[in-house]
Design a protein around this motif. Structure first.
Motif, PDB file in Angstrom:
ATOM      1  N   GLY A  23      -2.577  23.211   5.041  1.00  0.00           N
ATOM      2  CA  GLY A  23      -2.519  23.843   3.729  1.00  0.00           C
ATOM      3  C   GLY A  23      -2.799  22.871   2.607  1.00  0.00           C
ATOM      4  N   GLY A  24      -3.010  21.619   2.953  1.00  0.00           N
ATOM      5  CA  GLY A  24      -3.330  20.601   1.957  1.00  0.00           C
ATOM      6  C   GLY A  24      -2.173  19.712   1.567  1.00  0.00           C
ATOM      7  N   GLY A  25      -0.985  19.989   2.090  1.00  0.00           N
ATOM      8  CA  GLY A  25       0.197  19.260   1.634  1.00  0.00           C
ATOM      9  C   GLY A  25       0.140  17.759   1.838  1.00  0.00           C
ATOM     10  N   PHE A  26      -0.200  17.330   3.034  1.00  0.00           N
ATOM     11  CA  PHE A  26      -0.207  15.902   3.313  1.00  0.00           C
ATOM     12  C   PHE A  26      -1.273  15.171   2.520  1.00  0.00           C
ATOM     13  CE2 PHE A  26       2.273  16.495   7.292  1.00  0.00           C
ATOM     14  CZ  PHE A  26       3.233  15.549   7.010  1.00  0.00           C
ATOM     15  N   VAL A  27      -2.360  15.847   2.221  1.00  0.00           N
ATOM     16  CA  VAL A  27      -3.416  15.228   1.424  1.00  0.00           C
ATOM     17  C   VAL A  27      -3.067  15.288  -0.062  1.00  0.00           C
ATOM     18  CG1 VAL A  27      -5.869  15.269   0.875  1.00  0.00           C
ATOM     19  CG2 VAL A  27      -5.098  15.890   3.171  1.00  0.00           C
ATOM     20  N   THR A  28      -2.498  16.410  -0.486  1.00  0.00           N
ATOM     21  CA  THR A  28      -2.230  16.625  -1.910  1.00  0.00           C
ATOM     22  C   THR A  28      -1.180  15.676  -2.458  1.00  0.00           C
ATOM     23  OG1 THR A  28      -2.805  18.961  -1.693  1.00  0.00           O
ATOM     24  CG2 THR A  28      -1.517  18.338  -3.610  1.00  0.00           C
ATOM     25  N   VAL A  29      -0.116  15.446  -1.718  1.00  0.00           N
ATOM     26  CA  VAL A  29       0.983  14.623  -2.247  1.00  0.00           C
ATOM     27  C   VAL A  29       0.508  13.224  -2.652  1.00  0.00           C
ATOM     28  CG1 VAL A  29       3.172  13.496  -1.677  1.00  0.00           C
ATOM     29  CG2 VAL A  29       2.854  15.920  -1.170  1.00  0.00           C
ATOM     30  N   PRO A  30      -0.176  12.461  -1.781  1.00  0.00           N
ATOM     31  CA  PRO A  30      -0.642  11.145  -2.222  1.00  0.00           C
ATOM     32  C   PRO A  30      -1.603  11.200  -3.407  1.00  0.00           C
ATOM     33  CG  PRO A  30      -0.747  11.305   0.164  1.00  0.00           C
ATOM     34  CD  PRO A  30      -0.483  12.690  -0.357  1.00  0.00           C
ATOM     35  N   VAL A  31      -2.463  12.240  -3.431  1.00  0.00           N
ATOM     36  CA  VAL A  31      -3.423  12.355  -4.538  1.00  0.00           C
ATOM     37  C   VAL A  31      -2.702  12.605  -5.860  1.00  0.00           C
ATOM     38  CG1 VAL A  31      -5.282  13.783  -5.481  1.00  0.00           C
ATOM     39  CG2 VAL A  31      -5.342  13.095  -3.083  1.00  0.00           C
ATOM     40  N   ILE A  32      -1.730  13.497  -5.866  1.00  0.00           N
ATOM     41  CA  ILE A  32      -0.993  13.784  -7.102  1.00  0.00           C
ATOM     42  C   ILE A  32      -0.170  12.578  -7.535  1.00  0.00           C
ATOM     43  CG2 ILE A  32       0.671  15.323  -8.216  1.00  0.00           C
ATOM     44  CD1 ILE A  32      -2.008  16.587  -7.563  1.00  0.00           C
ATOM     45  N   LEU A  33       0.325  11.830  -6.584  1.00  0.00           N
ATOM     46  CA  LEU A  33       1.044  10.599  -6.940  1.00  0.00           C
ATOM     47  C   LEU A  33       0.132   9.656  -7.717  1.00  0.00           C
ATOM     48  CD1 LEU A  33       3.090   9.846  -3.678  1.00  0.00           C
ATOM     49  CD2 LEU A  33       4.013  10.506  -5.910  1.00  0.00           C
ATOM     50  N   LEU A  34      -1.137   9.607  -7.330  1.00  0.00           N
ATOM     51  CA  LEU A  34      -2.091   8.761  -8.050  1.00  0.00           C
ATOM     52  C   LEU A  34      -2.468   9.367  -9.396  1.00  0.00           C
ATOM     53  CD1 LEU A  34      -4.461   7.779  -5.091  1.00  0.00           C
ATOM     54  CD2 LEU A  34      -2.785   6.312  -6.221  1.00  0.00           C
ATOM     55  N   LEU A  35      -2.737  10.673  -9.397  1.00  0.00           N
ATOM     56  CA  LEU A  35      -3.155  11.330 -10.641  1.00  0.00           C
ATOM     57  C   LEU A  35      -2.079  11.267 -11.719  1.00  0.00           C
ATOM     58  CD1 LEU A  35      -4.914  14.585  -9.374  1.00  0.00           C
ATOM     59  CD2 LEU A  35      -5.988  12.671 -10.540  1.00  0.00           C
ATOM     60  N   ASP A  36      -0.841  11.457 -11.331  1.00  0.00           N
ATOM     61  CA  ASP A  36       0.257  11.536 -12.289  1.00  0.00           C
ATOM     62  C   ASP A  36       1.142  10.294 -12.254  1.00  0.00           C
ATOM     63  OD1 ASP A  36      -0.549  13.991 -13.229  1.00  0.00           O
ATOM     64  OD2 ASP A  36       0.612  15.096 -11.756  1.00  0.00           O
ATOM     65  N   ALA A  37       0.528   9.148 -11.920  1.00  0.00           N
ATOM     66  CA  ALA A  37       1.295   7.909 -11.862  1.00  0.00           C
ATOM     67  C   ALA A  37       1.951   7.577 -13.195  1.00  0.00           C
ATOM     68  CB  ALA A  37       0.392   6.753 -11.421  1.00  0.00           C
ATOM     69  N   ALA A  38       1.356   8.058 -14.302  1.00  0.00           N
ATOM     70  CA  ALA A  38       1.919   7.782 -15.624  1.00  0.00           C
ATOM     71  C   ALA A  38       3.294   8.412 -15.821  1.00  0.00           C
ATOM     72  CB  ALA A  38       0.964   8.284 -16.713  1.00  0.00           C
ATOM     73  N   LEU A 257      -5.577  11.667  10.980  1.00  0.00           N
ATOM     74  CA  LEU A 257      -5.372  12.058   9.586  1.00  0.00           C
ATOM     75  C   LEU A 257      -3.967  11.697   9.120  1.00  0.00           C
ATOM     76  CD1 LEU A 257      -6.326  13.415   7.013  1.00  0.00           C
ATOM     77  CD2 LEU A 257      -5.607  15.607   7.972  1.00  0.00           C
ATOM     78  N   LEU A 258      -2.973  11.931   9.972  1.00  0.00           N
ATOM     79  CA  LEU A 258      -1.600  11.570   9.599  1.00  0.00           C
ATOM     80  C   LEU A 258      -1.471  10.058   9.364  1.00  0.00           C
ATOM     81  CD1 LEU A 258       0.679  13.760  11.910  1.00  0.00           C
ATOM     82  CD2 LEU A 258      -0.181  14.248   9.617  1.00  0.00           C
ATOM     83  N   VAL A 259      -2.147   9.272  10.185  1.00  0.00           N
ATOM     84  CA  VAL A 259      -2.111   7.814  10.007  1.00  0.00           C
ATOM     85  C   VAL A 259      -2.733   7.425   8.673  1.00  0.00           C
ATOM     86  CG1 VAL A 259      -2.998   5.614  10.877  1.00  0.00           C
ATOM     87  CG2 VAL A 259      -2.066   7.297  12.473  1.00  0.00           C
ATOM     88  N   ALA A 260      -3.876   8.034   8.332  1.00  0.00           N
ATOM     89  CA  ALA A 260      -4.536   7.717   7.064  1.00  0.00           C
ATOM     90  C   ALA A 260      -3.647   8.066   5.878  1.00  0.00           C
ATOM     91  CB  ALA A 260      -5.866   8.468   6.978  1.00  0.00           C
ATOM     92  N   VAL A 261      -2.993   9.236   5.944  1.00  0.00           N
ATOM     93  CA  VAL A 261      -2.119   9.636   4.846  1.00  0.00           C
ATOM     94  C   VAL A 261      -0.893   8.728   4.778  1.00  0.00           C
ATOM     95  CG1 VAL A 261      -0.700  11.513   3.936  1.00  0.00           C
ATOM     96  CG2 VAL A 261      -2.923  12.015   4.937  1.00  0.00           C
ATOM     97  N   LEU A 262      -0.373   8.323   5.937  1.00  0.00           N
ATOM     98  CA  LEU A 262       0.773   7.407   5.958  1.00  0.00           C
ATOM     99  C   LEU A 262       0.438   6.094   5.272  1.00  0.00           C
ATOM    100  CD1 LEU A 262       3.567   6.460   6.906  1.00  0.00           C
ATOM    101  CD2 LEU A 262       2.517   5.838   9.108  1.00  0.00           C
ATOM    102  N   VAL A 263      -0.734   5.545   5.564  1.00  0.00           N
ATOM    103  CA  VAL A 263      -1.139   4.279   4.947  1.00  0.00           C
ATOM    104  C   VAL A 263      -1.254   4.448   3.431  1.00  0.00           C
ATOM    105  CG1 VAL A 263      -3.023   2.610   4.757  1.00  0.00           C
ATOM    106  CG2 VAL A 263      -2.296   3.424   7.004  1.00  0.00           C
ATOM    107  N   THR A 264      -1.852   5.555   2.988  1.00  0.00           N
ATOM    108  CA  THR A 264      -1.994   5.812   1.554  1.00  0.00           C
ATOM    109  C   THR A 264      -0.646   5.954   0.870  1.00  0.00           C
ATOM    110  OG1 THR A 264      -4.106   6.933   1.950  1.00  0.00           O
ATOM    111  CG2 THR A 264      -3.023   7.347  -0.161  1.00  0.00           C
ATOM    112  N   ALA A 265       0.234   6.759   1.467  1.00  0.00           N
ATOM    113  CA  ALA A 265       1.542   6.984   0.868  1.00  0.00           C
ATOM    114  C   ALA A 265       2.381   5.713   0.867  1.00  0.00           C
ATOM    115  CB  ALA A 265       2.269   8.093   1.622  1.00  0.00           C
TER     116      ALA A 265
END
Length: 272
Positions: A23-38, A257-265
């Motif tokens: 549903g996009g959850g694992f990908v979305t969370v790291p991306v939003i963390l970057l977008l809204d880092a401010a 994919l889970l490994v890639a998201v883990l590294v990003t997060a």
């Protein structure tokens, strides 16, 4: 992060919705963390709340496009679906008041546990045998996930912003479902979690002073809209005409994919 890049990430979330039921959850969370880092610490809550929007929309579209022959597997699962929704609402409420560090590290820890479980425990990458420890006889049950697991799955999923598929897909897989069927069944289950979670997040009042986001409650609507512009066309196309991927390779792709998201997060958590 530029608008075209966010839309491209949306395309990727659409692909993961169809291929892995995320549903996009694992990908979305790291991306939003970057977008809204401010937003500082509040970025964690914004990430899981915005993830609920993307997951709800993607899961709804994917479920609508899923063949009825697959959805019939869900007959008799109403108690499970209700408990998934109740757990989703409770998890979202908990996330709105939890320390941001708990959400971030919980996300990282859950990813790590899920990866290790898929790699080490039989039934995900390789077929289960009668001698495998913990091998259960389902006794002809129509569905692999017991109703009593609905509330904890829903609560943990919405608390971390992961939708539930990362829990339901391995359970369905170990019950003998091919990866593509397990991913397809995970979409309606994710929908049951994400819609109540989204309602809870929209009712929360997380301020984002100086963040520059178009927000309602804890949700960054601008980021969600861009992600959905990229994801929904992919979900519609691929759910109706899914790519042909060997089942074993499909399972390895899930773990990769889970490994890639883990590294990003983990990088975002450690180095901001």
């Amino acid at each position: 992060m530029s608008i075209p890049l966010v839309i491209l990430v949306g395309v990727f979330t659409g692909a993961t919705t169809v291929l892995f039921g995320f549903g996009g959850g694992f990908v979305t969370v790291p991306v939003i963390l970057l977008l809204d880092a401010a937003l500082g610490p509040d970025a964690a809550v914004t990430a899981v709340a915005t993830s609920a929007v993307v997951m709800a929309a993607n899961a709804a579209v994917a479920t609508a496009a899923t063949p009825a022959s697959i959805l019939r597997e869900l007959r008799g699962t109403l108690p499970l679906l209700v408990l998934l929704g109740a757990g989703g609402a409770l998890g979202a409420l908990a996330a709105s008041v939890a320390p941001p560090a708990l959400i971030l590290w919980g996300f990282v820890a859950y990813l790590a546990v899920t990866i290790l479980d898929a790699l080490l425990r039989p039934g995900f990458l390789r077929p289960r045998t009668a001698g495998d420890e913990g091998d259960d006889d389902t006794g002809g049950e129509r569905f692999a996930i017991q109703a009593g697991l609905g509330a904890p799955i829903g609560a943990l999923a919405s608390f971390l912003g992961v939708g539930g598929s990362v829990m339901t897909v391995p359970l369905l897989r170990r019950a003998g479902q091919p990866m593509m069927v397990a991913a397809a069944l995970a979409n309606p289950l994710t929908l049951c979690v994400s819609v109540p979670a989204l309602a809870a997040f929209l009712l929360t009042s997380h301020a984002s002073p100086g963040g520059g986001v178009l927000s309602v409650g804890a949700v960054d609507l601008g980021a969600a809209a861009l992600l959905l512009v990229g994801s929904i066309p992919v979900v519609v196309l691929w759910r109706r005409r899914p790519p042909r991927i060997p089942d074993g390779l499909h399972a390895w792709g899930y773990i990769a994919l889970l490994v890639a998201v883990l590294v990003t997060a983990l990088a975002r958590t450690l180095w901001g």
